[in-house]
Scaffold this active site. Structure first.
Site, PDB file in Angstrom:
ATOM      1  N   TYR A 450       0.839  -1.203   0.000  1.00  0.00           N
ATOM      2  CA  TYR A 450       0.000   0.000   0.000  1.00  0.00           C
ATOM      3  C   TYR A 450       0.870   1.247   0.000  1.00  0.00           C
ATOM      4  O   TYR A 450       0.672   2.170  -0.810  1.00  0.00           O
ATOM      5  CB  TYR A 450      -0.913  -0.010   1.236  1.00  0.00           C
ATOM      6  CG  TYR A 450      -1.784   1.225   1.348  1.00  0.00           C
ATOM      7  CD1 TYR A 450      -2.962   1.325   0.624  1.00  0.00           C
ATOM      8  CD2 TYR A 450      -1.425   2.278   2.190  1.00  0.00           C
ATOM      9  CE1 TYR A 450      -3.769   2.452   0.726  1.00  0.00           C
ATOM     10  CE2 TYR A 450      -2.219   3.409   2.297  1.00  0.00           C
ATOM     11  CZ  TYR A 450      -3.386   3.493   1.572  1.00  0.00           C
ATOM     12  OH  TYR A 450      -4.171   4.613   1.669  1.00  0.00           O
ATOM     13  N   LYS A 454       1.015   4.000  -3.128  1.00  0.00           N
ATOM     14  CA  LYS A 454       0.582   5.384  -2.951  1.00  0.00           C
ATOM     15  C   LYS A 454       1.730   6.361  -3.232  1.00  0.00           C
ATOM     16  O   LYS A 454       1.488   7.484  -3.716  1.00  0.00           O
ATOM     17  CB  LYS A 454       0.022   5.592  -1.543  1.00  0.00           C
ATOM     18  CG  LYS A 454      -1.335   4.918  -1.326  1.00  0.00           C
ATOM     19  CD  LYS A 454      -2.398   5.466  -2.288  1.00  0.00           C
ATOM     20  CE  LYS A 454      -3.786   4.916  -1.993  1.00  0.00           C
ATOM     21  NZ  LYS A 454      -4.823   5.452  -2.901  1.00  0.00           N
TER      22      LYS A 454
END
Length: 544
Positions: A450, A454
């Protein structure tokens, strides 16, 4: 003001015209030598003059029950006795009351000027104050200056019955003293209504203007400036009429009313004539939001819709998308990890509304696992949605925008993209220095895929933002902190929540509503000079 015929007291120019016409008609009717044509014309003039106030009363919007009750209470009260009993400082005439027509006009002025703060100088029983308060937003306020303390107590029970009464603050005492207090604290008002002590009108006006109590583009409304016609009648020698005539002339000659002393440029008039808040309106714009069925995406969709845009609600779950109450909208089911579904999503929006002006690429997933246990399947799933999917949405929407030479792309990144582990040198050795530089990955949760995806969204945004700006497209991203969702309040995550809170200077998690203004700003013309920017909204967490 309009009173029933039995209570009618001539007070306005029209009412005096009616009174004089009635006398003239009576004389004419009692004189046989008066031509019938003259009597007929007198009757027609009387019909027109006497019918005006009643017609306006009947055609005005119906007053609320609290207003009606306040009017009845004011009309039935014995004001002479109140004075004789020492309850009022002055003998108050019933003609002081604001009627329904005037109340609705004041209410309309508040609504049209979008006023949030109103100042009323001279309240009487508060009918005008409550009328204006009904048009104020929930966070609006009306300050009423009233010399008579009795009137504050008289109106309070009715104010308390109205849901709008809490917006009204009554300050008793000489109005000029209240104005001085307000000026001393730097107060400003969107609308000022002057209806007290007519010979002091000019002094109130001068003080308001000299001490900036009226904001720029504010409105001043002044009651009874014609004063029974004595203001403009040539032979009028009434002191009040002369004072009001002087007041009117002073206002007419005051250059501040027309704001002639300002520099007429874009700072004053707004870019292309649009004020700052108008430039943040999205009327006529077409937007889509991915992941809009819940959470941040739903908040973004509502914000864009509230600002005036047509919004396509995109979500993997069609039912969730259909339940988002953003008007006008369309619901589209799409898996943004699949290129064919991304293209269909774009085609569906263009087919319905002809174009896309705002692309809000918000959909994302998060899977937690220790780095040594992160599988390629988890890595690929995360990247397929968070980075690959965002890229495909940017590219597909960008192709539409490049053809029209205009577009706003807003990607949802994360605070996780901003913070990382800090390293430094100590005695020639490379060491972590978390104590010296508060620069860490999100913790204690482990989310390698994650965080990395991002970070890629931020770099994607920066690259597209610089590559496309000279072709009319701005690309920016928003990096929220930890957002308060129902999942976070599960018992298993309670220890993590307490740890997160200890890392946030704001002392709380983000609410989705904390992010709404940012997406409207980035979608609007107000942000035209911003591109490739990562707008971080995390309560200061990345600073510790």
């Amino acid at each position: 003001m309009y009173l029933a015929p039995s209570l009618q007291i001539a007070d306005t120019p029209v009412e005096f015209i009616v009174e004089y016409l009635l006398k003239a008609k009576e004389i004419a009717d009692n004189n046989a030598n008066v031509p019938a044509e003259l009597r007929d014309n007198l009757q027609k003039a009387l019909d027109i003059a006497s019918g005006l106030d009643g017609y306006l009363e009947n055609m005005s919007s119906q007053e609320s029950e609290p207003l009606a009750e306040l009017y009845r209470k004011s009309m039935s009260h014995d004001w002479d006795k109140a004075y004789e009993d020492g309850k009022t400082l002055f003998r108050l005439p019933i003609t002081c009351i604001t009627g329904r027509v005037e109340g609705q006009v004041l209410k309309m002025l508040v609504h049209m000027s979008k006023a949030k703060r109103v100042l009323e100088i001279g309240m009487f029983t508060g009918y005008g104050a409550l009328s204006m308060a009904e048009a104020l937003p929930q966070n609006g306020q009306l300050i009423a200056c009233e010399l008579e303390p009795f009137l504050k107590d008289f109106s309070k029970p009715i104010f308390d019955k109205s849901p709008h009464g809490k917006k009204i603050m009554v300050k008793t005492g000489p109005a000029m003293e209240t104005l001085k207090e307000l000026a001393a604290t730097g107060e400003q008002f969107d609308l000022v209504f002057i209806d007290a002590d007519k010979q002091n009108y000019i002094n109130y006006y001068k003080f308001l203007m000299d001490h900036n109590l009226l904001r720029m583009d504010g409105v001043i409304c002044v009651d009874n400036t014609l004063f029974k016609g004595r203001v403009y009648l040539k032979d009028a020698a009434d002191e009040m009429g002369i004072a009001l005539r002087d007041f009117g002339q002073f206002v007419t000659n005051d250059p501040r009313v027309e704001q002639n002393n300002v520099t007429y440029d874009e700072v004053f008039e707004g870019v292309q004539g649009k004020a700052v808040l108008d430039r943040m309106r999205l009327d006529g714009k077409v937007a889509y939001v991915t992941g809009a069925g819940q959470g941040i995406g739903r908040a973004f969709a509502h914000a864009l819709g509230e600002a005036g845009a047509k919004v396509a609600i995109i979500d993997l779950d069609k039912e969730k998308a259909e339940n988002v109450a953003c008007i006008p909208n369309m619901a589209v089911s799409a898996d943004i990890s699949k290129p064919e579904e991304v293209q269909k999503m774009i085609d569906d929006v263009v087919s319905k509304w002809g174009t896309i002006h705002i692309a809000c690429n918000n959909a994302g997933i998060n899977k937690n696992s220790a780095s040594e246990h992160t599988s390629l399947e988890e890595w690929d799933q995360t990247f397929n949605v968070n980075l690959r999917g965002t890229f495909m949405c940017c590219q597909a929407a960008g192709r539409v925008m490049l053809k029209q030479g205009y577009g706003k792309i807003i990607n949802t990144a994360s605070m996780a993209s901003l913070i990382g582990v800090g390293f430094g040198k100590e005695n020639g050795e490379e060491v972590k220095f978390r104590e010296k530089v508060k620069f860490t990955v999100p913790h204690p949760q482990k989310q390698l895929s994650y965080n990395t995806s991002k970070a890629g969204v931020v770099k994607l945004t920066q690259t597209l933002g610089t590559e496309w700006i000279d072709r009319g497209i701005r690309v920016n991203c928003i990096s929220p902190g930890i957002v308060d969702t129902p999942l976070i309040h599960s018992e298993s995550l309670e220890p993590l929540v307490q740890r997160w809170l200890s890392d946030i200077p704001a002392g709380r998690l983000a609410q989705v509503t904390d992010l709404q203004a940012a997406v409207v700003y980035l979608a609007s013309d107000a942000s035209d000079y911003m591109t490739g920017h990562n707008l971080v909204i995390e309560g200061g967490q990345s600073l510790w």
